[in-house]
Design a protein around this motif. Structure first.
Motif, short mmCIF file in Angstrom:
data_model
loop_
_atom_site.label_atom_id
_atom_site.label_comp_id
_atom_site.label_asym_id
_atom_site.label_seq_id
_atom_site.Cartn_x
_atom_site.Cartn_y
_atom_site.Cartn_z
N TYR A 37 0.83 -1.21 0.00
CA TYR A 37 0.00 0.00 0.00
C TYR A 37 0.86 1.26 0.00
O TYR A 37 0.49 2.29 -0.57
CB TYR A 37 -0.93 -0.02 1.20
CG TYR A 37 -2.18 0.83 1.01
CD1 TYR A 37 -3.12 0.51 0.04
CD2 TYR A 37 -2.43 1.94 1.82
CE1 TYR A 37 -4.26 1.27 -0.14
CE2 TYR A 37 -3.57 2.71 1.65
CZ TYR A 37 -4.48 2.37 0.67
OH TYR A 37 -5.62 3.14 0.50
N ILE B 116 -2.10 2.38 7.37
CA ILE B 116 -3.18 1.43 7.58
C ILE B 116 -3.34 1.21 9.08
O ILE B 116 -2.40 0.85 9.77
CB ILE B 116 -2.90 0.08 6.90
CG1 ILE B 116 -2.80 0.25 5.38
CG2 ILE B 116 -3.99 -0.94 7.23
CD1 ILE B 116 -2.41 -1.02 4.64
N GLU C 257 -9.37 4.73 -2.42
CA GLU C 257 -8.31 4.20 -1.57
C GLU C 257 -8.71 2.85 -0.98
O GLU C 257 -7.89 1.93 -0.86
CB GLU C 257 -8.00 5.19 -0.44
CG GLU C 257 -7.38 6.50 -0.91
CD GLU C 257 -8.41 7.55 -1.25
OE1 GLU C 257 -8.03 8.74 -1.29
OE2 GLU C 257 -9.60 7.21 -1.47
N ASP D 24 -8.58 0.22 -3.76
CA ASP D 24 -7.20 -0.16 -4.02
C ASP D 24 -6.66 -1.08 -2.94
O ASP D 24 -5.86 -1.99 -3.22
CB ASP D 24 -6.32 1.09 -4.12
CG ASP D 24 -6.59 1.90 -5.38
OD1 ASP D 24 -7.14 1.31 -6.34
OD2 ASP D 24 -6.26 3.09 -5.39
N LEU D 25 -7.08 -0.87 -1.70
CA LEU D 25 -6.63 -1.73 -0.61
C LEU D 25 -7.18 -3.14 -0.76
O LEU D 25 -6.46 -4.13 -0.60
CB LEU D 25 -7.05 -1.14 0.75
CG LEU D 25 -6.63 -1.94 1.98
CD1 LEU D 25 -5.13 -2.17 2.03
CD2 LEU D 25 -7.10 -1.23 3.26
N LEU E 114 -5.39 -4.91 -3.56
CA LEU E 114 -4.06 -5.34 -3.13
C LEU E 114 -4.14 -6.60 -2.28
O LEU E 114 -3.37 -7.55 -2.46
CB LEU E 114 -3.40 -4.22 -2.33
CG LEU E 114 -2.03 -4.52 -1.71
CD1 LEU E 114 -0.98 -4.73 -2.80
CD2 LEU E 114 -1.62 -3.39 -0.78
#
Length: 465
Positions: free
Chosen positions: A92, A101, A360, A363-364, A367
């Motif tokens: 990240y 995070i 965001e 995207d997390l 991932l």
């Protein structure tokens, strides 16, 4: 474990859990129950505690400073869980160098009460693992049907009742898990000349031979009632679905009643096993870790558990200083040798519908489910992949046996408990524990499960066909 009203519906098997894996079932009643965890609650936090960035979707500003919260109940201090968090944080940082995070972790089933309260107060994590579709039904989760990783999901994942609600996808799948089956001491079976049973008669015959050798045939830890539910539902599913694919729906519709002869048959088999002494005498007073100790020590030859059993057994043998043995697996079966196995994730990775960090968060999630991160994590979990491009190398050959059963038999994304409210499953487990205690089985006792169905039917979220 979780409060009784929701602790009994494992199909399977949560799939992800504090000890190694998780089971799931119908997407509406099984929070935490396939997660065999300690009762301890802990928090793990990295970074700050406030969201400082905003996004409304689309491209996010990569140089912004913000904290994103990720919730879970199973990310403990085992090596593969620590490695998972580290890999996610490092990955990240490459996307958002100034992001932090915050891991919002509460170990065990307490997490689910906390998560419900957080959604109610608009303080839930931006990204969270979950187990039931109650959150999607309540509008707490974002529709993720259009995310790029959806195309990578296996067919089983796309039908997973923990992920799909009214035709929309609300979560990425976690660890693929069987809903429960019989794990056995392969070395002991080989020494006694016992082949893995294929019919109920063979199962009982194997148990008799094991008992005659001075061993406990099957270790039960029914103090943890979710294990009793797993035992019951796994066996019922092999007596019902292979012969009638619509059995669960018929139970829900009322065209099949809870005192049906097929359901009675399973209770009668349990009564036979109890009368012949095939269970440990303290079956109702010990929990699942204690039953696992009986198995690891070689005192018991079989145990009914989820996919975390191989890794847990290795750990128990090492800690207890017991003699090593190879573990084996077979599913429950009916009189004719038919069987079915529930295979699903039982755990979704979703996004808070009210997050201010939309892109965001997406995207997390992307991932977390990437092959580079998902593969090593699944190896540690003992879980099966639910993405077509994720490869897992299993250290224990028993997982190859599990895959053979999945590939060669009836595999379903949901269990029988998917078609009933938690109250009905609770009532069925009450009858089971009474039988294991020595009470004679009475079909009339199943009326309580029927009454609960009539009363609480509206709480059932039926799995997608």
């Amino acid at each position: 474990m979780k409060k009784r009203v929701t602790s009994l519906l494992a199909s399977t098997l949560l799939i992800t859990s504090v000890l190694a894996g998780c089971s799931g079932s119908g997407g509406n009643n099984n929070e935490g129950q396939a997660s065999p965890s300690s009762s301890a609650t802990a928090s793990a936090t990295s970074g700050g505690d406030t969201n400082t960035g905003t996004a409304s979707g689309g491209a996010a500003s990569n140089d912004k400073t913000f904290t994103i919260r990720a919730g879970a109940w199973f990310l403990d201090e085992r090596a593969h869980q620590v490695a998972f968090r580290k890999a996610v944080e490092e990955g990240y940082k490459k996307l958002y160098p100034n992001a932090t995070i915050q891991w919002d972790v509460t170990l065990g089933a307490t997490y689910f009460d906390k998560l419900k309260a957080q959604f109610a107060s608009d303080t839930a994590p931006d990204v969270t693992f979950y187990q039931t579709l109650d959150y999607a039904k309540a509008g707490n989760l974002m529709d993720l049907s259009g995310e790029p990783w959806v195309s990578r999901m296996s067919d089983a994942a796309k039908k997973d009742p923990s992920l799909v609600y009214e035709g929309k996808l609300y979560g990425a799948p976690g660890s693929g898990s069987i809903g429960g089956g019989v794990w056995y001491n392969k070395d002991l079976f080989d020494k006694m000349g016992i082949e893995p049973p294929k019919t109920t008669d063979e199962f009982l015959a194997a148990s008799e031979k094991i008992k005659a050798a001075g061993k406990t045939p099957i270790a039960l830890g029914f103090k943890d009632l979710w294990t009793a539910n797993m035992f019951l539902m796994a066996w019922l599913q092999s007596y019902t679905f292979p012969s009638d694919a619509d059995y669960g729906k018929k139970l829900y519709d009322g065209t099949v009643k809870f005192d049906d002869a097929v359901i009675q048959k399973v209770y009668q088999q349990v009564e036979t096993m109890k009368s012949k002494g095939y269970f440990n005498k303290n079956a109702l007073s010990i929990d699942w870790p204690q039953s696992a100790q009986l198995f690891a020590s070689g005192e018991a030859a079989m145990i009914v558990q989820g996919p975390w059993m191989p890794a847990s057994n290795v750990e128990n043998i090492e800690k207890g200083g017991f003699e090593k043995f190879q573990i084996g697996f077979f599913p429950f079966m009916d009189d004719a040798g038919k069987s079915s196995i529930v295979f699903n994730s039982g755990t979704g990775l979703g996004i808070n519908a009210k997050t201010k960090l939309v892109q965001e968060s997406k995207d997390l999630v992307s991932l977390m489910v990437s092959p580079e991160i998902m593969g090593p994590w699944l190896e540690g979990e003992g879980g099966l992949p639910m993405f077509t491009d994720v490869n897992v190398q299993f250290a224990d050959p028993v997982m190859d046996t599990v895959k053979q059963y999945l590939d060669g038999g009836l595999t379903l994304p949901y269990g029988l408990s998917s078609f009933m409210p938690a109250s009905s499953a609770n009532a069925m487990v009450d009858v089971l524990t009474n039988v294991v205690s020595g009470v004679k089985f009475n079909p009339a006792d199943l009326q309580a499960a029927q009454d609960a169905m009539n009363k609480d039917k509206a709480t059932v979220v039926l799995p997608a066909s």
